[in-house]
Write an enzyme that holds these catalytic residues in place. Structure first.
Site, PDB file in Angstrom:
ATOM      1  CG  HIS A   1      58.452  33.844  34.822  1.00  0.00           C
ATOM      2  ND1 HIS A   1      59.540  33.454  35.748  1.00  0.00           N
ATOM      3  CD2 HIS A   1      59.370  34.314  33.961  1.00  0.00           C
ATOM      4  CE1 HIS A   1      60.639  33.479  35.296  1.00  0.00           C
ATOM      5  NE2 HIS A   1      60.661  33.771  34.224  1.00  0.00           N
TER       6      HIS A   1
ATOM      7  CG  HIS B   1      60.835  30.391  30.733  1.00  0.00           C
ATOM      8  ND1 HIS B   1      61.976  30.399  30.117  1.00  0.00           N
ATOM      9  CD2 HIS B   1      61.111  31.155  31.825  1.00  0.00           C
ATOM     10  CE1 HIS B   1      62.735  31.259  30.520  1.00  0.00           C
ATOM     11  NE2 HIS B   1      62.331  31.770  31.602  1.00  0.00           N
TER      12      HIS B   1
ATOM     13  CG  ASP C   1      61.268  30.000  38.929  1.00  0.00           C
ATOM     14  OD1 ASP C   1      61.594  30.697  37.937  1.00  0.00           O
ATOM     15  OD2 ASP C   1      62.123  29.958  39.960  1.00  0.00           O
ATOM     16  CB  ILE C   2      64.154  25.854  41.504  1.00  0.00           C
ATOM     17  CG1 ILE C   2      64.712  24.787  42.203  1.00  0.00           C
ATOM     18  CG2 ILE C   2      65.332  26.714  40.747  1.00  0.00           C
ATOM     19  CD1 ILE C   2      63.711  23.801  42.632  1.00  0.00           C
TER      20      ILE C   2
ATOM     21  CD  GLU D   1      68.274  31.897  35.740  1.00  0.00           C
ATOM     22  OE1 GLU D   1      67.659  33.054  36.361  1.00  0.00           O
ATOM     23  OE2 GLU D   1      68.380  30.723  36.132  1.00  0.00           O
TER      24      GLU D   1
HETATM   25  P1  AMP Z   1      64.501  33.838  32.739  1.00  0.00           P
HETATM   26  O1  AMP Z   1      65.131  33.283  31.965  1.00  0.00           O
HETATM   27  O2  AMP Z   1      65.147  35.375  33.352  1.00  0.00           O
HETATM   28  O3  AMP Z   1      63.005  34.116  32.656  1.00  0.00           O
HETATM   29  O4  AMP Z   1      64.443  33.064  34.278  1.00  0.00           O
HETATM   30  C1  AMP Z   1      64.449  31.713  34.264  1.00  0.00           C
HETATM   31  C2  AMP Z   1      63.750  31.028  35.510  1.00  0.00           C
HETATM   32  O5  AMP Z   1      64.008  29.599  35.616  1.00  0.00           O
HETATM   33  C3  AMP Z   1      64.218  31.748  36.787  1.00  0.00           C
HETATM   34  O6  AMP Z   1      63.046  32.101  37.610  1.00  0.00           O
HETATM   35  C4  AMP Z   1      64.905  30.397  37.374  1.00  0.00           C
HETATM   36  O7  AMP Z   1      64.585  30.402  38.869  1.00  0.00           O
HETATM   37  C5  AMP Z   1      64.155  29.429  36.819  1.00  0.00           C
HETATM   38  N1  AMP Z   1      64.993  27.983  36.906  1.00  0.00           N
HETATM   39  C6  AMP Z   1      66.142  27.966  36.452  1.00  0.00           C
HETATM   40  N2  AMP Z   1      66.511  26.702  36.552  1.00  0.00           N
HETATM   41  C7  AMP Z   1      65.605  25.806  37.143  1.00  0.00           C
HETATM   42  C8  AMP Z   1      65.038  24.531  37.694  1.00  0.00           C
HETATM   43  N3  AMP Z   1      66.133  23.530  37.312  1.00  0.00           N
HETATM   44  N4  AMP Z   1      63.878  24.208  38.080  1.00  0.00           N
HETATM   45  C9  AMP Z   1      63.233  25.267  37.900  1.00  0.00           C
HETATM   46  N5  AMP Z   1      63.252  26.483  37.786  1.00  0.00           N
HETATM   47  C10 AMP Z   1      64.353  27.031  37.163  1.00  0.00           C
END
Ligand code: AMP
Length: 130
Positions: free
Chosen positions: A95, A93, A29-30, A88
Site C-alpha cells: 500500500h 501487495h 485501491d478501490i 484481506e
Molecule cells: P489487505 O489485504 O488487508 O492489505 O487489503 C487489501 C486491499 O485491497 C484493500 O485496501 C482493498 O480496498 C483493496 N482491494 C480489494 N479489491 C480491490 C479491487 N478490485 N480493486 C482495487 N483495490 C481492491
C-alpha cells in the site's frame, strides 16, 4: 483459483491502472484511505511478502519506489506512507498512501470517490512517472 489481483492484472476485472512492467502492476485501491492510495503487486501470485524470492522482493520495492515518487509529486500530502497488510487479499501487495495525518495510515477512515475522480487521480500520478 486466481486471486482478485491476478484477475485485475489479466484485465478480467477493471482497475485504475498506474503502471505496469514485466513483473509488477500498480493500480488505485478501490476503497482508499486517502485519494491516491495505490497498490503495487507482483504478477507472480504469492500470499505473504516475506515468502517472495529475493529478486521479486527487491524488484517490488524498486517498482513501489518509482510509483511512490510519482504519487508524492502528484498528490498533495506530507509524505507517502508504505504499508504491507494482506489480511484481506492473499496476493502480495504494497500500500502506498499519501498521508496528511496519522488517520490516513489507520485503514479505518476511508474516502468515497466517483469513477471520474479515480480516473483523474490516476492520470495525475501517471503523468509524474519517470
Ligand atoms: P489487505 O489485504 O488487508 O492489505 O487489503 C487489501 C486491499 O485491497 C484493500 O485496501 C482493498 O480496498 C483493496 N482491494 C480489494 N479489491 C480491490 C479491487 N478490485 N480493486 C482495487 N483495490 C481492491
Amino acid at each position: 483459483m486466481a486471486s482478485i489481483f491476478t484477475r485485475i492484472i489479466q484485465g478480467e476485472i477493471p482497475s485504475f491502472k498506474i503502471a505496469e512492467d514485466e513483473n509488477f502492476y500498480a493500480f488505485l485501491d478501490i476503497n482508499p484511505n486517502a485519494p491516491g492510495h495505490t497498490l503495487c503487486v507482483p504478477k507472480k501470485e504469492v500470499d505473504k511478502i516475506l515468502d517472495l524470492d529475493q529478486d521479486t522482493y527487491a524488484g517490488l520495492m524498486a517498482f513501489a519506489r518509482k510509483v511512490g515518487l510519482a504519487l508524492e509529486a502528484a498528490i498533495a500530502c506530507e509524505r507517502v506512507g508504505i504499508s504491507v497488510i494482506g489480511l484481506e487479499v492473499p496476493h502480495v501487495h504494497i500500500h502506498l498512501i499519501p498521508l496528511r495525518s496519522m488517520a490516513d495510515a489507520t485503514f479505518s477512515s476511508k474516502v468515497a470517490l466517483s469513477p471520474a475522480e479515480f480516473e483523474e487521480i490516476a492520470q495525475k500520478i501517471r503523468a509524474k512517472l519517470r
